[in-house]
Structure formats: structure tokens, C-alpha cells
Design an enzyme around this catalytic site. Structure first.
Site, PDB file in Angstrom:
ATOM      1  N   LYS A   1       0.851  -1.195   0.000  1.00 15.12           N
ATOM      2  CA  LYS A   1       0.000   0.000   0.000  1.00 15.12           C
ATOM      3  C   LYS A   1       0.886   1.244   0.000  1.00 15.12           C
ATOM      4  O   LYS A   1       1.503   1.591   0.998  1.00 15.12           O
ATOM      5  CB  LYS A   1      -0.908   0.047   1.240  1.00 15.12           C
ATOM      6  CG  LYS A   1      -1.980   1.118   1.085  1.00 15.12           C
ATOM      7  CD  LYS A   1      -2.449   1.716   2.372  1.00 15.12           C
ATOM      8  CE  LYS A   1      -1.592   2.828   2.880  1.00 15.12           C
ATOM      9  NZ  LYS A   1      -1.528   4.047   2.027  1.00 15.12           N
TER      10      LYS A   1
ATOM     11  N   GLU B   1      10.598   1.593  10.003  1.00 16.99           N
ATOM     12  CA  GLU B   1      11.464   2.749   9.719  1.00 16.99           C
ATOM     13  C   GLU B   1      10.633   3.980  10.046  1.00 16.99           C
ATOM     14  O   GLU B   1       9.785   4.400   9.250  1.00 16.99           O
ATOM     15  CB  GLU B   1      11.886   2.753   8.238  1.00 16.99           C
ATOM     16  CG  GLU B   1      12.725   1.550   7.835  1.00 16.99           C
ATOM     17  CD  GLU B   1      14.154   1.596   8.378  1.00 16.99           C
ATOM     18  OE1 GLU B   1      14.566   2.640   8.908  1.00 16.99           O
ATOM     19  OE2 GLU B   1      14.837   0.574   8.286  1.00 16.99           O
TER      20      GLU B   1
ATOM     21  N   CYS C   1      12.982  11.963   7.025  1.00 18.27           N
ATOM     22  CA  CYS C   1      13.201  11.449   8.381  1.00 18.27           C
ATOM     23  C   CYS C   1      14.628  11.729   8.829  1.00 18.27           C
ATOM     24  O   CYS C   1      14.908  11.811  10.015  1.00 18.27           O
ATOM     25  CB  CYS C   1      12.921   9.955   8.417  1.00 18.27           C
ATOM     26  SG  CYS C   1      13.860   9.062   7.165  1.00 18.27           S
TER      27      CYS C   1
ATOM     28  N   GLU D   1       9.205  16.485  14.677  1.00 16.69           N
ATOM     29  CA  GLU D   1       9.807  16.618  13.348  1.00 16.69           C
ATOM     30  C   GLU D   1       9.259  17.873  12.689  1.00 16.69           C
ATOM     31  O   GLU D   1       8.043  18.019  12.541  1.00 16.69           O
ATOM     32  CB  GLU D   1       9.422  15.420  12.478  1.00 16.69           C
ATOM     33  CG  GLU D   1      10.137  14.144  12.829  1.00 16.69           C
ATOM     34  CD  GLU D   1       9.766  13.024  11.854  1.00 16.69           C
ATOM     35  OE1 GLU D   1       8.601  12.591  11.853  1.00 16.69           O
ATOM     36  OE2 GLU D   1      10.646  12.574  11.104  1.00 16.69           O
TER      37      GLU D   1
HETATM   38  P1  NAP Z   1       2.309   8.266   8.029  1.00 17.09           P
HETATM   39  O1  NAP Z   1       1.177   9.191   8.200  1.00 17.09           O
HETATM   40  O2  NAP Z   1       2.679   7.395   9.165  1.00 17.09           O
HETATM   41  O3  NAP Z   1       1.967   7.386   6.739  1.00 17.09           O
HETATM   42  C1  NAP Z   1       2.840   6.397   6.259  1.00 17.09           C
HETATM   43  C2  NAP Z   1       2.031   5.329   5.568  1.00 17.09           C
HETATM   44  O4  NAP Z   1       1.175   4.703   6.539  1.00 17.09           O
HETATM   45  C3  NAP Z   1       1.116   5.856   4.470  1.00 17.09           C
HETATM   46  O5  NAP Z   1       1.037   4.916   3.441  1.00 17.09           O
HETATM   47  C4  NAP Z   1      -0.201   5.977   5.206  1.00 17.09           C
HETATM   48  O6  NAP Z   1      -1.338   5.964   4.379  1.00 17.09           O
HETATM   49  C5  NAP Z   1      -0.167   4.737   6.077  1.00 17.09           C
HETATM   50  N1  NAP Z   1      -1.099   4.774   7.182  1.00 17.09           N
HETATM   51  C6  NAP Z   1      -1.630   5.856   7.794  1.00 17.09           C
HETATM   52  N2  NAP Z   1      -2.501   5.464   8.757  1.00 17.09           N
HETATM   53  C7  NAP Z   1      -2.505   4.111   8.739  1.00 17.09           C
HETATM   54  C8  NAP Z   1      -3.228   3.125   9.481  1.00 17.09           C
HETATM   55  N3  NAP Z   1      -4.089   3.439  10.426  1.00 17.09           N
HETATM   56  N4  NAP Z   1      -2.990   1.829   9.199  1.00 17.09           N
HETATM   57  C9  NAP Z   1      -2.118   1.488   8.233  1.00 17.09           C
HETATM   58  N5  NAP Z   1      -1.428   2.368   7.487  1.00 17.09           N
HETATM   59  C10 NAP Z   1      -1.612   3.672   7.743  1.00 17.09           C
HETATM   60  O7  NAP Z   1       3.632   9.042   7.612  1.00 17.09           O
HETATM   61  P2  NAP Z   1       3.816  10.094   6.443  1.00 17.09           P
HETATM   62  O8  NAP Z   1       3.280  11.404   6.863  1.00 17.09           O
HETATM   63  O9  NAP Z   1       3.342   9.523   5.156  1.00 17.09           O
HETATM   64  O10 NAP Z   1       5.400  10.151   6.338  1.00 17.09           O
HETATM   65  C11 NAP Z   1       6.174  10.953   7.149  1.00 17.09           C
HETATM   66  C12 NAP Z   1       6.759  10.154   8.300  1.00 17.09           C
HETATM   67  O11 NAP Z   1       7.522   9.074   7.772  1.00 17.09           O
HETATM   68  C13 NAP Z   1       7.726  10.966   9.128  1.00 17.09           C
HETATM   69  O12 NAP Z   1       7.539  10.677  10.478  1.00 17.09           O
HETATM   70  C14 NAP Z   1       9.090  10.467   8.650  1.00 17.09           C
HETATM   71  O13 NAP Z   1      10.116  10.650   9.582  1.00 17.09           O
HETATM   72  C15 NAP Z   1       8.802   9.033   8.393  1.00 17.09           C
HETATM   73  N6  NAP Z   1       9.781   8.462   7.484  1.00 17.09           N
HETATM   74  C16 NAP Z   1      10.694   7.586   8.002  1.00 17.09           C
HETATM   75  C17 NAP Z   1      11.676   7.047   7.171  1.00 17.09           C
HETATM   76  C18 NAP Z   1      12.691   6.098   7.726  1.00 17.09           C
HETATM   77  O14 NAP Z   1      13.331   5.423   6.917  1.00 17.09           O
HETATM   78  N7  NAP Z   1      12.880   5.992   9.026  1.00 17.09           N
HETATM   79  C19 NAP Z   1      11.715   7.398   5.819  1.00 17.09           C
HETATM   80  C20 NAP Z   1      10.767   8.289   5.333  1.00 17.09           C
HETATM   81  C21 NAP Z   1       9.796   8.797   6.176  1.00 17.09           C
HETATM   82  P3  NAP Z   1      -1.950   7.350   3.842  1.00 17.09           P
HETATM   83  O15 NAP Z   1      -0.968   7.893   2.907  1.00 17.09           O
HETATM   84  O16 NAP Z   1      -3.199   6.956   3.198  1.00 17.09           O
HETATM   85  O17 NAP Z   1      -2.160   8.213   5.056  1.00 17.09           O
END
Ligand code: NAP
Length: 494
Positions: free
Chosen positions: A191, A267, A301, A398
Site C-alpha cells: 500500500k 522505519e 526522516c 519533526e
Molecule cells: P504516516 O502518516 O505514518 O503514513 C505512512 C504510511 O502509513 C502511508 O502509506 C499511510 O497511508 C499509512 N497509514 C496511515 N494510517 C494508517 C493506518 N491506520 N494503518 C495502516 N497504514 C496507515 O507518515 P507520512 O506522513 O506519510 O510520512 C512521514 C513520516 O515518515 C515521518 O515521520 C518520517 O520521519 C517518516 N519516514 C521515516 C523514514 C525512515 O526510513 N525511518 C523514511 C521516510 C519517512 P496514507 O498515505 O493513506 O495516510
């Protein structure tokens, strides 16, 4: 292979996006969502709707996981070389379409084209690396101490995997998981993020063209993440989850994973300290800060979130950084010469503004920037804040925007205490020319990765990942494939 040699003369994003399948990809076929509904994907630079994408739900999720289940046994028994060659062909195809894919990334995510091209190369390298690792999965053999048994340790694919990725690196976050999963012989339900699904859908066609058999990769796009992912987690079929995204959603998925005791790779978020010691080469530190802060407009991140600079050089460092920030050109990432694209959404922009306002209210000075740009769009000025108070909100969350808060420190102990004063531990950056200090501070920093006199740690050859609430497991490098392999040991009498 370079991209430009094979490009059509007039390459434009709309033409390329019109060729992308926008359905669900299940069991080797493109299909609309069973509900018949779609959701819109927008360009954050312009607000233009780029495409309507199938809006999957629980029934589609069920079809996808069943397809992954049916394909697992045969796929897990394919030869490592055949899996390796699929990945290698996919690498070549990605690089031959670097320009097209970069245009799709910029259109749906906003980063400047040069950065998007860089992301394609970074993303493709995971496929090349894991094409090489696929044929190097070994095992172990020992004789027990009493000499009575042979112990043969083999590696097997974990089984069907749930992969969930964020919007900030729409191609690389996918290939960093799909590459090792394919190499290990796992099937996949995937997804991608709601805001940036087009890049992932374009990737599907590349993998199919590279020879990936049906059922191995199943992709369900959705506007209701939980309605697709939770049924996969509860299916009893999926044996592993690999998630990249926020710590809050990661914790939710870990709780769901516990119900079926699934292998979990997480991650998650970061809050990276960027430490500049008194003896640092200041120009080099500013170069590194520009990379660590401004890659992806700060929406990474790995972004340097807190800059701790020795008091003796803090003002000079902030001034030099502000000068470099003021030279950046903000605008639509698709336009020539733009270095800083829009933030992903209005919500993201308002969050960045509120964090800057809070820091200023607590005494920070605005050295440069400090506001959204004039006119429409989610654009924020590259910003440097001086003399930031450690209790400011942006030190504890963040920022995910182009804002560099500079906090002066006096002693090494103080720098380490400030840097470690966070529940996250993804990456840190350290600038010093004293080798003893580098090792001393490097050992004391609670992080999974450390950039020593460099502002860049992301590399397909390296084990990427964090400690504390930044996650579990590693992606990339030799370790990345381990996340998709189980051990089995055979006891054999002699
Ligand atoms: P997010 O809101 O956690 O979303 C990430 C993914 O999870 C998206 O595909 C999202 O779908 C999905 N998701 C959201 N709610 C969910 C649920 N209840 N059940 C299952 N899946 C769900 O994060 P983001 O805003 O997209 O990305 C930013 C975050 O990612 C930051 O915290 C960043 O630090 C972190 N990040 C970490 C790394 C690493 O390697 N450590 C790399 C890149 C980013 P939707 O898009 O439909 O909401």
C-alpha cells in the site's frame, strides 16, 4: 545507460501520467476497486488534479492477500538467479526511464526535478544491490560439541509481506522494501501513500516488464489506509510487515502485528541532531547542513532537525547558513533553477509556521526566512532561526520543512545531553576535526546512523535504520535482506 538517449523529444508530465495504470494491481492484472470509487491525486505546487486512482477497501485487500498467498510457494522455490535477473532488468528499466519517473515524482510530491532524478537513481540502486544479494544468501554448518550431530542452518523466505510506505520518497521507500523481498523469495501486498501513488503504480509496470510473475506483487491504493492494511495484518496469511512512516502509525501496526506475531520492520520518525564543534571546518559544516536540512525541502526522516553549535562559532555558522539559504530559489519543482519545491500540503505548511512562531515567541531570532512565500501554494521560505531555546516545540517534533534552528552549546556533555533528549534515534550528524572527539561523541550519541563530517547517510550500500522510537530493523546493505528471511536448523545425527 543514460535516460536522455531514449527520451521522446517533448517529455511532459501530463502525457507520462496519462500512461500510468491507475487501478489496483492484483494477481497480475489491473482492476478497478470493487466499490468502483476513486480518489484524486494532486500536484502540491499547483493544486491541479493529476489523476483519479482506484480507492481500494477491505474486499480488494482480501483478493490481494489471497493472490500473494497462492503465489508464495512457487515463488519461494524459484532460483535465486532468476529473481536476481528480474531485479537487474528492473534496475535497467528504472534508469532508462529516469527522466519520466522524475517528472511523476515531482508532479505528485513536489521535490525539484534534480532531486527527483536523484531519487530515481537511489531507488534503482536498491534493485541492483539486491539483484546481487539474491544469489548470496548463505547458511551455516557446524558439528555439535560432543561430535554426535550435524547442525545445518538454512535460510527461507519469511512468506507474504505487508509493505506500507510514506509520500516523501515515493519511489525509493518502495524499492528499499520490494528489492529485498523479491530477492528473498517473498510475495508482497503493498500500500503506497495516498498522496503519491502514481510513482508506485508506474513501478509496477516496470517490474512486470522485468518478468515478475503474477501474484508476487499486489498493490492496493486507498484513501482509507486502515481499511486495507488492517485486514492484511489480521489475515493470518501475512507473515511480516515492513513499514516506513510516522512513529504513531508504526506503533499501531506493531500492536496489530502482535495479534499474529508477525515479523516487523519499522522505519519511523527522526529528530536528528546536527552538532558543530568549535574545531569544525565551518564551511564544510555549512555545506553538510544544507544537505542534511534541505534535501527534500526538509521533508525527510533524516533531516537535521536541531542544530547544536558551539557558542564560539554559533553566530558565524548561522550567518553563513542563512546566506546559503537566501540564495535558494523557491517554486514549482518542475521549473528550471528551482531548488526548493512546495511542502506536501496546507496542513504541513501551517504546522511549520506554528513551530517557527512558537520558537520566536520563546526568544529565537529569525536570521533569514520565517514565513510562507507570497501568493498561492504551500511554499515556505528557507529559514534559519538563531539562539533557539531548547524547550521550543520544534526541538521535540519533526519540523518536516525548510527550517534550521540553531542552538548554542558550551560543553561536549551539554551537546550530548541535548542531542539525546528525544525519544527518537534515527540519525545524527557531527562536525569536528578532532578524531578523539569524533569517536567519543559518536559513541555517546543514541542513533542508528551517524554522519561524520557529512550531511548525507542514505545509501543503498548501508544498513539504514534507527534506535529508540525511530524503529526496528535495517533496510539496505547486506543486512536488508535478513528482514525477509527466516532461519531453519536441521539436526542430523552423525
Ligand atoms: P504516516 O502518516 O505514518 O503514513 C505512512 C504510511 O502509513 C502511508 O502509506 C499511510 O497511508 C499509512 N497509514 C496511515 N494510517 C494508517 C493506518 N491506520 N494503518 C495502516 N497504514 C496507515 O507518515 P507520512 O506522513 O506519510 O510520512 C512521514 C513520516 O515518515 C515521518 O515521520 C518520517 O520521519 C517518516 N519516514 C521515516 C523514514 C525512515 O526510513 N525511518 C523514511 C521516510 C519517512 P496514507 O498515505 O493513506 O495516510
Amino acid at each position: 545507460m543514460t535516460s536522455t538517449a531514449t527520451l521522446p523529444v517533448a517529455l511532459d508530465a501530463a502525457t507520462i501520467i496519462a500512461t500510468i495504470n491507475t487501478g489496483l494491481f492484483i494477481d497480475g492484472a489491473w482492476t478497478p476497486a470493487l466499490s468502483g470509487t476513486t480518489f484524486a491525486v494532486e500536484n502540491p505546487a499547483t493544486g491541479t488534479v493529476l489523476a483519479q486512482v482506484a480507492d481500494g477497501g477491505p474486499a480488494d485487500a482480501e483478493l490481494a492477500i489471497q493472490a500473494a498467498n497462492r503465489a508464495q510457494k512457487a515463488w519461494g522455490k524459484t532460483s535465486p538467479r532468476s529473481r536476481s535477473e528480474i531485479l537487474r532488468r528492473a534496475y535497467d528499466l528504472l534508469m532508462s526511464r529516469q527522466e519520466e519517473l522524475a517528472l511523476v515524482i515531482t508532479s505528485e510530491m513536489g521535490k525539484p526535478l534534480a532531486d527527483a532524478r536523484g531519487e530515481v537513481a537511489y531507488a534503482a540502486e536498491f534493485f541492483r544491490w539486491y539483484s546481487e544479494e539474491a544469489v548470496r544468501v548463505g547458511g551455516d554448518h557446524t558439528i555439535t560439541g560432543d561430535g554426535k550431530h550435524r547442525i545445518l542452518v538454512t535460510r527461507e523466505p519469511v512468506g507474504p509481506c505487508v509493505l506500507v510506505t510514506p509520500w516523501n520518497f515515493p519511489l525509493a521507500m518502495g524499492t528499499r522494501k520490494i528489492g529485498p523481498a523479491i530477492a528473498a523469495g517473498c510475495t508482497i501486498v503493498f500500500k503506497p501513500a495516498e498522496l503519491t501513488p502514481l510513482t508506485s503504480l508506474a513501478l509496477v509496470d516496470i517490474l512486470v516488464e522485468a518478468g515478475l510473475p503474477k501474484g508476487v506483487l499486489n498493490v492496493v491504493t486507498t484513501s482509507k489506509a486502515g481499511s486495507v492494511v488492517e485486514p492484511w495484518m489480521d489475515s493470518g496469511i501475512a507473515r511480516k510487515v515492513s513499514f516506513t512512516g510516522s512513529t504513531a502509525v508504526g506503533k499501531l501496526l506493531l500492536a496489530q502485528a502482535s495479534r499474529n506475531v508477525m515479523r516487523s520492520s519499522m522505519e519511523l520518525g527522526g529528530n536528528a541532531p546536527f552538532i558543530v564543534c568549535a574545531d569544525a571546518d565551518l564551511d564544510r559544516a555549512v555545506d553538510g547542513a544544507m544537505v542534511a536540512k534541505m534535501r527534500n525541502m526538509g521533508e525527510a526522516c533524516t533531516a537535521a532537525n536541531r542544530m547544536f553549535v558551539h557558542r564560539s562559532v554559533a553566530t558565524e555558522f548561522a550567518a553563513k547558513l542563512a546566506q546559503r539559504m537566501s540564495e535558494l530559489s523557491v517554486g514549482d519543482g518542475a521549473e528550471d533553477g528551482v531548488n526548493v519545491g512546495p511542502l506536501i500540503s496546507e496542513k504541513a505548511l501551517l504546522k511549520v509556521q506554528a513551530l517557527v512562531d512558537d520558537a520566536v515567541a520563546r526568544g529565537a531570532s529569525v536570521v533569514v526566512g520565517g514565513a510562507r512565500t507570497d501568493g498561492a501554494g504551500y511554499f515556505y521560505q528557507p529559514t534559519v532561526l538563531g539562539n533557539v531555546s531548547p524547550d521550543s516545540e520544534l526541538m521535540h517534533t519533526e519540523i518536516f520543512g525548510p527550517v534550521a534552528p540553531v542552538v548554542p552549546f558550551d560543553t561536549e556533555d551539554e551537546a550530548i545531553a541535548l542531542a539525546n533528549n528525544t525519544p527518537w534515534g534515527l540519525v545524527g550528524y557531527l562536525y569536528t576535526q578532532d578524531i578523539d572527539r569524533a569517536f567519543r561523541l559518536g559513541e555517546d550519541l543514541e542513533v542508528g546512523m551517524l554522519g561524520l563530517n557529512t550531511g548525507m547517510v542514505s545509501n543503498p550500500f548501508a544498513p539504514f535504520g534507527g534506535v529508540k522510537q525511530s524503529g526496528l530493523g535495517r533496510e539496505g546493505g547486506k543486512l536488508g535482506i535478513d528482514e525477509y528471511l527466516e532461519y531453519k536448523y536441521l539436526a542430523i545425527p552423525r
